[in-house]
Each structure stands twice: as structure tokens, then as C-alpha cells.
Design a protein around this motif. Structure first.
Motif, PDB file in Angstrom:
ATOM      1  N   GLY A 132       0.836  -1.188   0.000  1.00  0.00           N
ATOM      2  CA  GLY A 132       0.000   0.000   0.000  1.00  0.00           C
ATOM      3  C   GLY A 132       0.866   1.230   0.000  1.00  0.00           C
ATOM      4  N   ARG A 140      -2.965   6.170  -2.435  1.00  0.00           N
ATOM      5  CA  ARG A 140      -4.222   6.220  -1.694  1.00  0.00           C
ATOM      6  C   ARG A 140      -4.796   7.642  -1.710  1.00  0.00           C
ATOM      7  NH1 ARG A 140      -8.175   2.938   0.753  1.00  0.00           N
ATOM      8  NH2 ARG A 140      -9.156   4.185   2.337  1.00  0.00           N
ATOM      9  N   MET A 141      -3.932   8.619  -1.535  1.00  0.00           N
ATOM     10  CA  MET A 141      -4.387  10.009  -1.462  1.00  0.00           C
ATOM     11  C   MET A 141      -4.874  10.497  -2.819  1.00  0.00           C
ATOM     12  SD  MET A 141      -2.132  13.398  -0.691  1.00  0.00           S
ATOM     13  CE  MET A 141      -1.400  12.734   0.753  1.00  0.00           C
ATOM     14  N   VAL A 177      -2.572  13.337   5.534  1.00  0.00           N
ATOM     15  CA  VAL A 177      -3.998  13.436   5.208  1.00  0.00           C
ATOM     16  C   VAL A 177      -4.720  14.540   5.971  1.00  0.00           C
ATOM     17  CG1 VAL A 177      -6.184  12.154   5.319  1.00  0.00           C
ATOM     18  CG2 VAL A 177      -4.110  10.992   4.597  1.00  0.00           C
ATOM     19  N   VAL A 222      -4.046   3.847   9.333  1.00  0.00           N
ATOM     20  CA  VAL A 222      -3.642   2.574   8.727  1.00  0.00           C
ATOM     21  C   VAL A 222      -4.281   2.424   7.359  1.00  0.00           C
ATOM     22  CG1 VAL A 222      -3.867   0.071   8.922  1.00  0.00           C
ATOM     23  CG2 VAL A 222      -3.155   1.395  10.899  1.00  0.00           C
ATOM     24  N   ASN A 223      -5.574   2.757   7.270  1.00  0.00           N
ATOM     25  CA  ASN A 223      -6.264   2.626   5.980  1.00  0.00           C
ATOM     26  C   ASN A 223      -5.661   3.525   4.915  1.00  0.00           C
ATOM     27  OD1 ASN A 223      -8.095   0.689   6.792  1.00  0.00           O
ATOM     28  ND2 ASN A 223      -9.613   2.178   7.465  1.00  0.00           N
ATOM     29  N   SER A 224      -5.231   4.716   5.333  1.00  0.00           N
ATOM     30  CA  SER A 224      -4.692   5.646   4.349  1.00  0.00           C
ATOM     31  C   SER A 224      -3.165   5.628   4.309  1.00  0.00           C
ATOM     32  CB  SER A 224      -5.184   7.064   4.626  1.00  0.00           C
ATOM     33  OG  SER A 224      -4.859   7.449   5.945  1.00  0.00           O
ATOM     34  N   ARG A 225      -2.562   4.697   5.067  1.00  0.00           N
ATOM     35  CA  ARG A 225      -1.105   4.568   5.110  1.00  0.00           C
ATOM     36  C   ARG A 225      -0.466   5.905   5.503  1.00  0.00           C
ATOM     37  NH1 ARG A 225      -3.175   0.223   4.452  1.00  0.00           N
ATOM     38  NH2 ARG A 225      -2.336  -1.509   3.206  1.00  0.00           N
ATOM     39  N   SER A 267      -6.097  -0.541   0.302  1.00  0.00           N
ATOM     40  CA  SER A 267      -4.767  -0.083  -0.104  1.00  0.00           C
ATOM     41  C   SER A 267      -3.890  -1.250  -0.547  1.00  0.00           C
ATOM     42  CB  SER A 267      -4.095   0.668   1.042  1.00  0.00           C
ATOM     43  OG  SER A 267      -4.748   1.879   1.297  1.00  0.00           O
ATOM     44  N   ALA A 286      -2.133  -2.068  -4.169  1.00  0.00           N
ATOM     45  CA  ALA A 286      -0.708  -2.391  -4.264  1.00  0.00           C
ATOM     46  C   ALA A 286      -0.497  -3.734  -4.962  1.00  0.00           C
ATOM     47  CB  ALA A 286      -0.086  -2.423  -2.876  1.00  0.00           C
TER      48      ALA A 286
END
Lengths: 314, 507
Positions: free
Chosen positions: A32, A37-38, A82, A274-277, B397, B401
Motif C-alpha cells: 500500500g 491512496r491520497m 492526510v 492505517v487505511n490511508s497509510r 490499499s 498495491a
């Protein structure tokens, strides 16, 4: 005593460093990418690479860790990818909520657990003892999040006497703040109460079997005085130790309950991170929880001295 | 729709001003900067606070918003926008052409859609209320590119944008727009508070709101958006009366919520288009016959029912554009390539492609329950048809990946494509999942060369045909969402994003 405290305080540093290293490694082992993610699934590879570079994520991992560490020792835990604020600010806004929930859970656990354990021990072998033991086993077995949903269903949806979630600051409205903490506190405290009840019962039985208690009874001392003046205090000494561990567990358990009760605490912050690292936030929160846990146990250990005169730290 | 789901008829004489509307959302917006953030939650806030030169109406057709008028020269190399006058920003400044220019420049600098405006040579100011975009090449489809409702061109004050440093996001301090609400406070993961902008200039060209534009009025004093990620908590909150409106409720709760006399359920049609993508570079999926085989094997009805849980919450539809849109084109059904339910044909095609039982890696996520359920059903259908499927479920995520490893199928969901140009991500230059098709590239380029709707419609129907024949992905159907509000909240009608303008509460 002072030497002991100083030694223990200094001992926190390598522990926290180990926590920081382990959390950093585990975090980066997970697949991830915060930039991807962003930016969303439609982001081009070049755009993702550019944002990663801006975040410093193109640097070698050891360099990233050392950069973070250099800031952490100065109190700068970095900036959330974020949340548009520093990690310290994000945690400062949320830690009080989590600590409050955990404290209320602990208070409920102690208020329920100790009397249940003491009564069960005094009435050992009776129907009361058996009933309370079953209650304790059920309490230990029930997941706190399931209990939370049941409490919400009964008290919020059916009876409408308590809110289903959210947090109200004490500074805004004390009454509403307390009302919003009852259900989370109960969900958090009941499971721990069961553990404390079982611990209290065991410790109480052990103490009630001691020679000095037998002596007190044979001298004609009133049973209430025997139990509450002589036995209880000694029986609670191990419970104090468990309390520290319980508080740490409550801090961890808050992660799930904060989601269920929509509480803006550190637990939800961690889940979102965690979800968005959001690596800086993950790192900061884990470190903060570890530090809180270690400090609480240090305080418990110091408090132990005052409870048990036989204990001396040199 | 059942009678209870039909939006209330709004009597313009009824609305009542005042009150704080508390709404439960599925998540907190990851950022406010709508030049950069694709997130739906960001768009929800943006549509209340920011405005653009153009936007979309209730039928998803383009209408002017901050533009009074707009037109192009014959060659489509110059687009002139005349601006509405006396429109104020939340900081009291009047919107001028200088602000629009600065907003375009920011978009061209930071937006993931910057390439849409790469041909702008000059932005020429022609007074305070008119500007012309000069292009190096004809740009007949500019209105569609400008009207994008997310990752669009929101209009900020130029003075505010000069304070935003390179690489910085727009934050709450400079989130200044012209919308009916302005942002008051944002504590991420806790709440976001919008307050009515008292000096808002409603667009009086319309009698009422339409889509994301029209005559928008903020009746409530405040909108408090609370992120409540746990769906059970959203249900509890709306039943207990703690929220006025909640987003995306578990559909399995539909009948219970409908039976609650204190609630109004809202069926949001076509919120998502569940899809399955292929890695068209990875054998055997690099063979179109293999992809056509998967296409033939699937029973879309069963898959969509698994995703939706109840029949009321899905419909089968082959068009990549929803029925509510002017772009709707169900070419897939006409070609007989949608919802074929033909495992025998699937196996024939697979054998032609040389498929010999190799394992097919199927990526899915458990983060969205509907995606997870449909993936389970799809995997089983493919196994029954004779394919060797390895379903791998990850959190979101990680799933993204894992696309960098070996994979063959991947379930996901598409949001509404507002315009044919939305499909440009299938162009080779966009490098979407590594897919490349000269035929599709050619059609997409044609779509950028025409201004008139009828011609563009034909082009995008042709695109749909190409996508069904080449199958870089499969659209499974239209998935609806369930929202609910208290019965004393009035004026709410469903659209692509929830709209809290022209809504009032009367307890």
C-alpha cells in the motif's frame, strides 16, 4: 526510591525505541502506498511518484526512520499526509478522548469487579458464588464490540435514554459529556470487570486462608471487620497490578469501540491512518500508546510501595 | 420506486429558515482541496462551499453556474466566459476574472486533470467580468472539462491562492468559495461544520435548484457533517433521532426503516457501477477471447443481487452511462454481450484462447461489503464454468498495491461518468492498468473533436461498442444506495452527492 524511579524512567527509552523500530518496519512491510491512496485510483504513475518524493518516501528506509527519529526526539513527530496538521496536534486533539473512555471503563471495571469478586469469595461454594462466577465467565467471553451494539440497541434505539454515540467535551456540557460516556464506559468496563472479579475472588480466597485471618477470627473479631479491615486491603494488592495491565488493554480496546460509538479518539485516528497509510500518524500513535502504557505501569509499581510495606525498591 | 421513496413535493412557500442540520456520513473527507482530491467525501463538501464556471443539472447536462454566458470562436481555439456580476466570495470580495484566471492556473499546476488544460496558451482578461481561454489546438469539449464536479476547477479568490505555497494543499484557512455554505470548522474524523453564507448570490436564472446548480438556497443555519464509519452506528443514530440524515445504510435494514413512522427512506439510484477489470497485459487475459469468455460466463443478475442484497437496490443496465443521463447507450445489450449467462460459450472461447486451466488471480477487497459479496459470487460462477480462480481478498490499499504483482481480474466500482470525456482514462496515454488499444484511442480522440451533443453521443456509443468487443473491463450493473432522514427534514432529493441546500427542518 528516587533511584528506582529514575532507573525505570530511563529504561523507558530503549523500550520506546524498540517499539518505534518495530512499528516502522511492520508499517513499511505492509503493501500500500500513501500517495496512491491520497491521489485516488485514477492517478498516473508519474503523479504518484512526484507525491511520494514530496513525502520523502523515495528515500531509503533507514534514512526515513532516522529523519523521523531526529524529529521525534525534539518532539516533532512529523505532519499527517492526510489531516493537514501535525501528528502532535492530531494526537493532542484525540488522546484525551481515549484516555477518558479508558479511565471510565477502568472505574466501572473496579466498581463492578471488586465487589463481585469479594462477595463471591466470602460466599465461596454457595449459589451466590456460582452465579457470580458464571456472570464473570460470561463477561470475560463477551466481545466488547458486541456488548456495545447490544447496549446501543437497548438504551439508544429502544429506550431512547442514552445517545448511541459521539463525544461531547466536558468543557461544552458536563451532563451531556457524561451521558455520552456511559455506554462506551460500560462496554469497555464490563469485560474488564469480569477479569478483575475473578482476580479479586482468587486473591481474596488466598488471603482469607492466611494464618493471621484465622487468628483474627479466633480472637472473636467481627467477620465484617476481618474481611474489610484486614483481608481486603491485602487481597487488593495484586489487583492493583492487574489494574495497570487492564488500563493498557482498555487503551487498545478503545480502537474498536471508538468506531462503534463514533468517538474521535486515538483509536479511530489509528484506524484511519492505517487505511490511508498515513505513516507519521501511525508511528506517532503507536508510540504514544506505548508510552502511556509504560508510564501507567510505572506509576502502579510506585503506588505498590505504599500499599505493601514489605516492598522496597532500592 | 415505491411510493415511500418518491421525493417529497416541495412547496416553495413551505421552507423554514434556521436550525442545525446534523448529518452522518460514511467517512471524513481525506482533504478539502478539491483541485487534488478524488474522494467522494471531498466532493460532497466542495459542492456546498465552492462553485465553478459550469456545472451539471438534474439530467446531468451542462449548465452555467458562475458563468453568465460562454461561447467559442469557430475554430474552438478560444473560449470566452462572461461572468455573473456581484457574486461574493466568503471573505466578502467580489468574484472577478482575475480570480477565475488564478483558479485555472492552480488547476493546471496541481490537478491530476491538468492534462485536460495543457493546451491553454493564454488566459486573457477582458475586464473584470470576462476572460478568454486561448488554446494552441481546437478544444471543442472544453465545457465538459470545466464542469467536472470533482477534481474540477473550483473558483477561489486570487489573493487566497497566492498564499498557498507550492506543494501545499488548500486548507480550512483558505477554503474560500462562493457557495451557499462556508466552512466554519473542521476536526478530521470528528466533524465538519458548514454555516450559511449570508451574502450568497443565488442564481436567479432558475426557479429552483437543479443538479449541482440552479437557484440554491441555504435554509438551515448550519450543516454539521459527522463521519460515522460504522454502518450499524448510522442506523442506530437515525433511529434514535441523533441525526437528521444519514448516508449509505445497510440495504438489509430497508424494510425496518421503511416501517419506522419517524423516518423517510431515500433510494439513491445508480450511485455505483460495479465493474471487474482485467490485466490485459497478463496472459491469458491478454487474449481478447479469454476476456470474452469471462464476459460470457457471468450471470449479472445474481452478482448484482449479491452486491445489493435486495432487488430494489440494483438494476441491470449495459450502458456505461446511467439511465438518468443524456449519454445513456445500452449498446452492450443490443450486441448480446451483456449478462450472457452462457458458461458453455465461455468454455468454447476459453479453449479457443488456449486456456489450459491456469490459475486466474482475482483481486477483491473486503473494505466494501458489496464488492466483497459480488466477488464471492463471481468467483463461484467462474469456477462452475470451468475456470481455475484464486480469489484473493485484501483491504483496499493492499489490493491496489497487489495490482503491481500478477493478477488477472479485479473488482471495483465506478462512479457516475458525467460526460463522455470521463472515459478518457482508457486512452493509452493515461496508462490505466497498462491497457492500450489503438481502436479505443482513436474513438476517444474523436470524442474530443466535436462540440455538438449528437455527434459526441454517437462517438461515445461507438466507444461503448469497442469496450464491449475488446472487454478491458466488464460493467455488471447499476447499484443504488439507501439513505434515510427524519420525517421533519424536508426538501431533500437524491442526486450524485447529497445536497443540503434547499433543505429545511421543521420539528
Amino acid at each position: 526510591m528516587v533511584d528506582y524511579v529514575v532507573r525505570r524512567a530511563m529504561g523507558l527509552v530503549p523500550t520506546l525505541l524498540l517499539v518505534a523500530v518495530m512499528s516502522f518496519v511492520i508499517m513499511h512491510l505492509a503493501p500500500g502506498d500513501p500517495a496512491a491512496r491520497m491521489l485516488g485510483v485514477r492517478a498516473t504513475e508519474s503523479r504518484v511518484r512526484a507525491v511520494r518524493a514530496g513525502m520523502g518516501l523515495d528515500q531509503p528506509l533507514p534514512q526515513q526512520f532516522l529523519s523521523w527519529l531526529a524529529g521525534a526526539v525534539r518532539g516533532d513527530f512529523g505532519r499527517s499526509y492526510v489531516l493537514d496538521r501535525s501528528v502532535a496536534q492530531a494526537m493532542f486533539e484525540r488522546l484525551p478522548v481515549t484516555i477518558m473512555i479508558a479511565l471510565i471503563g477502568l472505574v466501572i471495571a473496579l466498581i463492578l469487579g471488586i465487589p463481585i469478586g469479594v462477595v463471591a469469595a466470602i460466599r465461596r461454594g454457595s449459589l451466590v458464588d456460582q452465579f457470580l462466577s458464571v456472570v464473570a465467565i460470561i463477561g470475560v467471553s463477551v466481545p466488547s464490540f458486541w456488548l456495545a451494539l447490544v447496549l446501543i440497541f437497548v438504551f439508544a434505539m429502544q429506550l431512547g435514554v442514552l445517545p448511541s454515540g459521539r463525544y461531547v467535551a466536558f468543557s461544552a456540557d458536563v451532563v451531556q459529556a457524561l451521558r455520552h460516556l456511559v455506554l462506551p464506559g460500560l462496554a469497555m468496563g464490563v469485560t474488564s470487570a469480569a477479569l478483575i472479579a475473578r482476580m479479586s475472588r482468587s486473591c481474596m480466597l488466598d488471603v482469607l486462608g492466611q494464618d493471621y485471618v484465622r487468628t483474627a477470627r479466633s480472637k472473636g473479631m467481627n467477620e465484617s471487620r476481618v474481611v474489610y479491615r484486614h483481608a481486603l486491603r491485602n487481597a487488593l494488592i495484586p489487583v492493583v497490578t492487574v489494574t495497570g495491565i487492564t488500563f493498557g488493554e482498555l487503551l487498545g480496546g478503545a480502537v474498536v469501540l471508538e468506531e462503534v460509538f463514533t468517538l474521535p479518539g486515538v483509536g479511530r485516528l489509528l484506524i484511519g491512518a492505517v487505511n490511508s497509510r498515513d505513516y507519521p500518524v501511525i508511528q506517532g500513535v503507536i508510540l504514544a500508546i506505548a508510552l502511556t502504557y509504560l508510564v501507567v505501569n510505572l506509576v502502579i509499581d510506585i503506588f505498590y510501595v505504599y500499599l505493601d510495606p514489605r516492598i522496597k525498591y532500592g | 420506486m415505491t411510493p415511500k421513496d418518491v421525493p417529497e413535493v416541495v412547496d416553495p412557500a413551505d421552507p423554514k429558515e434556521g436550525g442545525e442540520l446534523t448529518v452522518a456520513m460514511t467517512a471524513s473527507p481525506p482533504m478539502l482541496d478539491s483541485n487534488i482530491g478524488w474522494a467522494h467525501q471531498t466532493a460532497i463538501v466542495t459542492t456546498h462551499v465552492m462553485e465553478e464556471l459550469l456545472t451539471y443539472d438534474e439530467d446531468y447536462a451542462i449548465i452555467p453556474q458562475l458563468a453568465e454566458d460562454y461561447y467559442a470562436n469557430d475554430a474552438y481555439t478560444e473560449w470566452t466566459f462572461e461572468l455573473r456580476r456581484d457574486v461574493l466570495f466568503h471573505n466578502g470580495q467580489e468574484m472577478t476574472s482575475r480570480d477565475v484566471k488564478a483558479s485555472f492556473q492552480r488547476t493546471m499546476g496541481v490537478s491530476p486533470r491538468a492534462s485536460d488544460f495543457a493546451n491553454i496558451e493564454e488566459i486573457r482578461l477582458e475586464g473584470d467580468h470576462q476572460l478568454t481561454l486561448v488554446f494552441s489546438e481546437p478544444e471543442p469539449v472544453l465545457p465538459a472539462l470545466v464542469a467536472y464536479p470533482y477534481v474540477g476547477v473550483p473558483i477561489y479568490p486570487a489573493d487566497v491562492l497566492t498564499e498557498v505555497e507550492e506543494g501545499e494543499h488548500i486548507s480550512i484557512d483558505n477554503y474560500i468559495g462562493t457557495g451557499p455554505f462556508e466552512i466554519d470548522e473542521w476536526i478530521p474524523d470528528d466533524y465538519l461544520r458548514l454555516v450559511r453564507f449570508e451574502d450568497y448570490s443565488p442564481d436567479t436564472r432558475w426557479d429552483g435548484p437543479t443538479g449541482l446548480g440552479g437557484k440554491r438556497i441555504a435554509y438551515v443555519d448550519e450543516v454539521l457533517m459527522v463521519p460515522v464509519p460504522e454502518s450499524g452506528s448510522r442506523v442506530a443514530g437515525i433511529v434514535a433521532g441523533e441525526y437528521h440524515w444519514v448516508q449509505d445504510l445497510p440495504k438489509i435494514e430497508y424494510y425496518d426503516l421503511k416501517g419506522d413512522p419517524n423516518l423517510e427512506t431515500v433510494l439513491q439510484k445508480a450511485q455505483w457501477a460495479p465493474v471487474v477489470y482485467f490485466d490485459t497485459n497478463e496472459p491469458p487475459m491478454n487474449d481478447v477471447r479469454m476476456r470474452r469468455a469471462i464476459q460470457a460466463a457471468l450471470n449479472h443478475d445474481h452478482i448484482m443481487l449479491a452486491a445489493a442484497e435486495l432487488e430494489e437496490f440494483y438494476r441491470l443496465c449495459s450502458s456505461f452511462f446511467f439511465q438518468e443521463q443524456v449519454w445513456h447507450c445500452d449498446i452492450g445489450e443490443q450486441l448480446g454481450l451483456y449478462d450472457q449467462r452462457d458458461p458453455e460459450r465461455a468454455l468454447e472461447l476459453a479453449e479457443e484462447a488456449g486456456y489450459d486451466g491456469e490459475e486466474l488471480v482475482f483481486l477483491a477487497t473486503g473494505d466494501y461489503e458489496w464488492m466483497y459479496r459480488m466477488s464471492i459470487v463471481m468467483a463461484e460462477q467462474l469456477r462452475e464454468a470451468g475456470f481455475n480462480v484464486d480469489l484473493q481478498v485484501y483491504e483496499w490499499s493492499t489490493m491496489i498495491a497487489m495490482r503491481e504483482e500478477t493478477w488477472h481480474l479485479n473488482t471495483s466500482g465506478d462512479s457516475i461518468p458525467f460526460d463522455g470525456t470521463y472515459m478518457n482514462y482508457w486512452h493509452t496515454e493515461q496508462d490505466w492498468l497498462g491497457h492500450s488499444s489503438p481502436r479505443i484511442d482513436d474513438i476517444l480522440e474523436q470524442g474530443m473533436q466535436h462540440a455538438d451533443f449528437e455527434t459526441r453521443y454517437d462517438v461515445y456509443c461507438e466507444l461503448s461498442k469497442a469496450l464491449y468487443e475488446e472487454v478491458p473491463f466488464i460493467k455488471l450493473g447499476d447499484l443504488h444506495e439507501l439513505h434515510a432522514h427524519r420525517d421533519y427534514m424536508h426538501g431533500f432529493t437524491p442526486f450524485w452527492t447529497p445536497r443540503f441546500w434547499n433543505v429545511w427542518i421543521e420539528e
